[in-house]
Design a protein around this motif. Structure first.
Motif, PDB file in Angstrom:
ATOM      1  N   THR A  19     -38.856   2.296  -3.701  1.00 53.46           N
ATOM      2  CA  THR A  19     -38.585   1.608  -4.963  1.00 53.46           C
ATOM      3  C   THR A  19     -38.771   0.105  -4.768  1.00 53.46           C
ATOM      4  OG1 THR A  19     -36.233   1.591  -4.384  1.00 53.46           O
ATOM      5  CG2 THR A  19     -36.996   3.364  -5.814  1.00 53.46           C
ATOM      6  N   PRO A  20     -39.891  -0.456  -5.219  1.00 55.15           N
ATOM      7  CA  PRO A  20     -40.174  -1.873  -5.000  1.00 55.15           C
ATOM      8  C   PRO A  20     -39.539  -2.803  -6.031  1.00 55.15           C
ATOM      9  CG  PRO A  20     -42.036  -0.835  -6.076  1.00 55.15           C
ATOM     10  CD  PRO A  20     -41.025   0.254  -5.856  1.00 55.15           C
ATOM     11  N   GLY A  21     -38.714  -2.262  -6.922  1.00 53.29           N
ATOM     12  CA  GLY A  21     -38.201  -3.054  -8.034  1.00 53.29           C
ATOM     13  C   GLY A  21     -37.479  -4.326  -7.627  1.00 53.29           C
ATOM     14  N   LYS A  22     -36.603  -4.267  -6.620  1.00 50.80           N
ATOM     15  CA  LYS A  22     -35.817  -5.450  -6.251  1.00 50.80           C
ATOM     16  C   LYS A  22     -36.710  -6.572  -5.735  1.00 50.80           C
ATOM     17  CE  LYS A  22     -34.745  -3.594  -1.638  1.00 50.80           C
ATOM     18  NZ  LYS A  22     -33.666  -3.251  -0.676  1.00 50.80           N
ATOM     19  N   TRP A  23     -37.780  -6.213  -5.020  1.00 49.34           N
ATOM     20  CA  TRP A  23     -38.700  -7.236  -4.508  1.00 49.34           C
ATOM     21  C   TRP A  23     -39.604  -7.743  -5.627  1.00 49.34           C
ATOM     22  CZ3 TRP A  23     -39.216  -2.785  -0.761  1.00 49.34           C
ATOM     23  CH2 TRP A  23     -38.247  -2.872   0.249  1.00 49.34           C
ATOM     24  N   ALA A  24     -39.951  -6.869  -6.553  1.00 50.09           N
ATOM     25  CA  ALA A  24     -40.782  -7.285  -7.687  1.00 50.09           C
ATOM     26  C   ALA A  24     -40.052  -8.318  -8.542  1.00 50.09           C
ATOM     27  CB  ALA A  24     -41.173  -6.073  -8.524  1.00 50.09           C
ATOM     28  N   GLY A  58     -49.139  -2.891   0.987  1.00 53.40           N
ATOM     29  CA  GLY A  58     -48.552  -1.629   0.545  1.00 53.40           C
ATOM     30  C   GLY A  58     -47.222  -1.355   1.218  1.00 53.40           C
ATOM     31  N   LEU A  59     -46.326  -0.708   0.486  1.00 58.73           N
ATOM     32  CA  LEU A  59     -45.083  -0.187   1.036  1.00 58.73           C
ATOM     33  C   LEU A  59     -45.347   1.274   1.383  1.00 58.73           C
ATOM     34  CD1 LEU A  59     -42.690  -1.807  -1.573  1.00 58.73           C
ATOM     35  CD2 LEU A  59     -42.990  -2.523   0.811  1.00 58.73           C
ATOM     36  N   LEU A  74     -39.312  -1.899   7.537  1.00 54.56           N
ATOM     37  CA  LEU A  74     -38.265  -2.373   6.640  1.00 54.56           C
ATOM     38  C   LEU A  74     -36.965  -1.590   6.792  1.00 54.56           C
ATOM     39  CD1 LEU A  74     -40.403  -2.913   3.412  1.00 54.56           C
ATOM     40  CD2 LEU A  74     -39.779  -4.588   5.164  1.00 54.56           C
ATOM     41  N   TYR A  75     -37.051  -0.263   6.791  1.00 56.92           N
ATOM     42  CA  TYR A  75     -35.843   0.543   6.949  1.00 56.92           C
ATOM     43  C   TYR A  75     -36.235   1.965   7.341  1.00 56.92           C
ATOM     44  CZ  TYR A  75     -37.049   1.992   2.155  1.00 56.92           C
ATOM     45  OH  TYR A  75     -37.710   2.444   1.041  1.00 56.92           O
ATOM     46  N   ILE A 193     -40.341 -12.473   0.923  1.00 58.16           N
ATOM     47  CA  ILE A 193     -39.440 -11.820  -0.030  1.00 58.16           C
ATOM     48  C   ILE A 193     -38.773 -10.597   0.593  1.00 58.16           C
ATOM     49  CG2 ILE A 193     -39.385 -10.504  -2.186  1.00 58.16           C
ATOM     50  CD1 ILE A 193     -41.468 -12.477  -3.283  1.00 58.16           C
ATOM     51  N   VAL A 194     -39.549  -9.720   1.244  1.00 57.33           N
ATOM     52  CA  VAL A 194     -38.956  -8.503   1.812  1.00 57.33           C
ATOM     53  C   VAL A 194     -38.065  -8.820   3.010  1.00 57.33           C
ATOM     54  CG1 VAL A 194     -40.849  -7.047   1.018  1.00 57.33           C
ATOM     55  CG2 VAL A 194     -40.952  -8.033   3.312  1.00 57.33           C
TER      56      VAL A 194
END
Length: 286
Positions: A19-24, A58-59, A74-75, A193-194
């Protein structure tokens, strides 16, 4: 021509479960003039999409080809086993791989845990499902169970299914990946950001914008002149000394209160010795 002119937007791929929302949201706040295009890709297509330059980054799930791609882990996700709610595994708080020895365990073609035919626990199904979504449908039909990262169990949630964490099972790791030869300013911005960097510590485009901000705001930070302290008309004490009982050259003024003197007749031109004492002047000697 800079990268900003060549790439007016930033394309970011992400695989299911990520879910990339928080970074977006942070990107939009820092770079409102650079559109962020989110591109959803299948789990099996994440690495290829990044490697072939269809996106800027890409994630994706590890592993990736480290000879071509850079990657920042990242995790790591918790692995769970998905099964019907009335299954006997529902009585356990945690499941061991050995507990699945007599179960049919599905192994979809888009498996993200790196299982092989030799390492997959339990009994194999007759055929491998094409996707994780297909495998979930078979689990709902009470045909077998499925091992997946927890985010995929949530993504494919059904009311008739539940899951439990698996002890000592293989895990899936999510990473930010991009082509090594295209580490642009925008890529650096997303890396910041990440990683949770502030705009001032970022190495990308936002850092340059932040550096200009203090000079524009500098005039506003100048200290305002201090306002003189107002004195009250009736009996206020002066700073550093008492209005009543002030010593001048070792002589007391006689305990007169500031603003409290009563007018009265004075003798002589200068008001006499008493008046001289009240003014704080030394007494004249005859």
């Amino acid at each position: 021509m800079t990268d900003m002119q060549v790439n007016p937007s930033f394309r970011l791929a992400y695989v299911p479960g990520v879910t990339p929302g928080k970074w977006a949201r942070v990107w939009i706040e820092r770079l409102p003039d650079v559109p962020l295009d989110l591109v959803a890709v299948p789990s099996t297509e994440g690495e290829r999409t990044v490697r072939e330059g269809e996106v800027d980054a890409g994630l994706v799930r590890l592993p990736v080809d480290k000879d071509v791609l850079s990657a920042i882990p990242l995790y790591t996700e918790t692995t769970v086993v998905v099964f019907p709610k009335d299954h006997w595994l529902a009585a356990a708080e945690e499941v061991a791989l050995g507990d699945l020895a007599e179960e049919v365990v599905f192994h979809p073609l888009d498996d993200t845990l790196g299982f092989t035919a030799e390492t997959l626990p339990g009994r194999p199904a007759i055929a491998r499902p094409d996707t994780t979504a297909d495998a979930v449908e078979l689990v709902a039909a009470n045909v077998g169970v499925l091992l997946v990262p927890q985010s995929l169990a949530r993504l494919h949630h059904r009311r008739d299914l539940t899951y439990r964490p698996v002890a000592e099972g293989p895990q899936s790791q999510v990473a930010l990946s991009w082509p090594q030869e295209r580490t642009t300013d925008l890529v650096e911005e997303f890396i910041g950001i990440v990683r949770g960097r502030t705009v001032n510590s970022s190495r990308g485009r936002g850092a340059g914008q932040a550096a200009e901000a203090p000079s524009k705001e500098q005039p506003k930070k100048a200290a305002a002149p201090r306002k003189p302290q107002q004195q009250k008309a009736g009996g206020q004490k002066a700073v550093g000394q008492k209005a009543a009982g002030q010593k001048t050259g070792g002589q007391k003024t006689g305990g007169q209160k500031a603003g409290g003197q009563k007018p009265g007749p004075q003798k002589g031109r200068g008001g006499g010795p008493a008046a001289a004492a009240r003014r704080g002047k030394p007494k004249r000697r005859s």
